[in-house]
Enzyme design. Sequence first.
Site, PDB file in Angstrom:
ATOM      1  N   GLU A 126       1.001  -1.068  -0.006  1.00  0.00           N
ATOM      2  CA  GLU A 126      -0.051  -0.145   0.044  1.00  0.00           C
ATOM      3  C   GLU A 126       0.933   1.403   0.059  1.00  0.00           C
ATOM      4  O   GLU A 126       2.164   1.088   0.262  1.00  0.00           O
ATOM      5  CB  GLU A 126      -0.984   0.002   1.322  1.00  0.00           C
ATOM      6  N   ALA A 129       2.355   1.246   3.459  1.00  0.00           N
ATOM      7  CA  ALA A 129       2.757  -0.155   3.752  1.00  0.00           C
ATOM      8  C   ALA A 129       3.678  -0.933   2.622  1.00  0.00           C
ATOM      9  O   ALA A 129       3.240  -1.540   1.861  1.00  0.00           O
ATOM     10  CB  ALA A 129       1.402  -0.936   4.167  1.00  0.00           C
ATOM     11  N   GLY A 130       4.978  -0.423   2.539  1.00  0.00           N
ATOM     12  CA  GLY A 130       5.776  -1.058   1.734  1.00  0.00           C
ATOM     13  C   GLY A 130       6.628  -1.816   2.702  1.00  0.00           C
ATOM     14  O   GLY A 130       6.361  -2.960   3.026  1.00  0.00           O
ATOM     15  N   SER A 131       7.900  -1.509   3.037  1.00  0.00           N
ATOM     16  CA  SER A 131       8.773  -2.163   3.726  1.00  0.00           C
ATOM     17  C   SER A 131       8.252  -2.568   5.034  1.00  0.00           C
ATOM     18  O   SER A 131       8.396  -3.585   5.755  1.00  0.00           O
ATOM     19  CB  SER A 131      10.198  -1.543   3.861  1.00  0.00           C
ATOM     20  N   PHE A 155       1.688  -0.660  -6.708  1.00  0.00           N
ATOM     21  CA  PHE A 155       2.980  -1.508  -7.147  1.00  0.00           C
ATOM     22  C   PHE A 155       2.660  -2.980  -7.295  1.00  0.00           C
ATOM     23  O   PHE A 155       3.602  -3.706  -6.988  1.00  0.00           O
ATOM     24  CB  PHE A 155       4.234  -1.193  -6.415  1.00  0.00           C
ATOM     25  N   THR A 157       2.185  -6.126  -9.119  1.00  0.00           N
ATOM     26  CA  THR A 157       2.395  -6.748 -10.567  1.00  0.00           C
ATOM     27  C   THR A 157       1.258  -7.616 -11.118  1.00  0.00           C
ATOM     28  O   THR A 157       0.557  -8.299 -10.078  1.00  0.00           O
ATOM     29  CB  THR A 157       3.669  -7.701 -10.416  1.00  0.00           C
ATOM     30  N   GLN A 280      43.481  -5.956 -19.165  1.00  0.00           N
ATOM     31  CA  GLN A 280      43.141  -6.526 -17.887  1.00  0.00           C
ATOM     32  C   GLN A 280      42.263  -5.867 -17.183  1.00  0.00           C
ATOM     33  O   GLN A 280      41.520  -6.659 -16.318  1.00  0.00           O
ATOM     34  CB  GLN A 280      44.607  -6.543 -17.185  1.00  0.00           C
ATOM     35  N   GLN A 337      29.403  -0.739 -18.696  1.00  0.00           N
ATOM     36  CA  GLN A 337      30.942  -0.203 -18.496  1.00  0.00           C
ATOM     37  C   GLN A 337      31.643  -0.982 -19.748  1.00  0.00           C
ATOM     38  O   GLN A 337      32.199  -0.201 -20.378  1.00  0.00           O
ATOM     39  CB  GLN A 337      31.411  -0.520 -17.239  1.00  0.00           C
ATOM     40  N   GLU A 364      10.032  -7.626  -2.980  1.00  0.00           N
ATOM     41  CA  GLU A 364      10.028  -8.756  -1.889  1.00  0.00           C
ATOM     42  C   GLU A 364      11.058  -8.286  -0.751  1.00  0.00           C
ATOM     43  O   GLU A 364      11.824  -9.125  -0.265  1.00  0.00           O
ATOM     44  CB  GLU A 364      10.489  -9.835  -2.766  1.00  0.00           C
TER      45      GLU A 364
END
Length: 389
Positions: A126, A129-131, A155, A157, A280, A337, A364
Amino acid sequence: MMRNPEKFSALLAEVRQFVRAECLPLEEEVDRNDEIPEALVQRMREIGLFGHSIPEAYGGAGLSTEELSLVNIEVSQVATTFRARFGGNTGIASESIVVDGTPGQKKTYLPRLASGEMTGCFALTEPEAGSDATAQKTVAVRDGDSFLITGKKCFITNAPIANLFTVFARTDPDAKGAKGITAFLVERGTPGLSTSAPYRKLGQHGSPVGEVVLDRVRVAASAIVGGIEGQGFRTAMKTLNKQRINLAALCTGPAIRLVEEMAKHAQSRHQFGQPIGEFQLVQQMIAESNTEVHAARALVLETARKRDDGADVTMEASMCKLFASEMCGRVADRAVQVFGGSGYMAGNVAERFYRDVRLFRLYEGTSQIHLVNIAKRTIALAAQDAVGS
């Protein structure tokens, strides 16, 4: 745990052939159009990709944690959006029913998820209410033999295309934290449930993510996962524990692909009259990346086997997710890179994977949350050992 190595080898070979022959050629098109062709989704259904982790009794393949990890490593060596299309059904969207669903819920939904007839989603996150997933503002109020659910999820999926929503809501307003949270199964078409248009995202184009809005959505008490109120957060943690191993495997596949792409580019790109692979410092980036890939793969498979043996791998699952997601980000950065200026241009494999894998360190559980979880469990174990000595 390999239940039938010969049978599993055939399944893995079929998956490998599908992703390389049918998905890989469409990577740029899907990234550009932000949509997976329906014909390809139908092929996913036909070869059983939606049901890998669902028990055989309900039409799935019933893969063990180790077997599913190996499949996830394979399917994620092409653009991660392809796995996201069926991955909910083989993971987070079905697992709550597999581990805690009633016999009726399993019979009703698991065969349809396994076949790909239904697409599921896991509606936990929410705006506030994420982490801290216990800070649920979505509420479910009892009304006779039913509940009225009101709230908003974000968020999520597959929300824009899902047919089945595992919705977490607070049923006991006086309970604190994880207590009083209940999981409900809600089908699309239930009055009051709506979803947003897909978000525009940095990466993983073709995987629709959106909001779930619940406006006094009435569901019967039989929609409660497992039939018991207040057990929703426990169900979520059981589901996420396995999913974090799955996700770690999904971080390993892209890194394998990028190491291969870096090595090929280092052979074909010439500067100062020689292939850049002769330098290298380029070799260092490739060597470090390949070493980290092997370390992540070993950690994932060891943890998967321990889970299959019945061990509590809560801390190890966090370690897998933390290490593999951070590793994948480092490998993607090195790939850009090595590719140089072309690695920053749209349409380049390094650029596309760089965008796609950035999400892995967020969902997650963010890397920071996993660091906290690992530290707390490590200290708690040390305290137990001290008491016992």
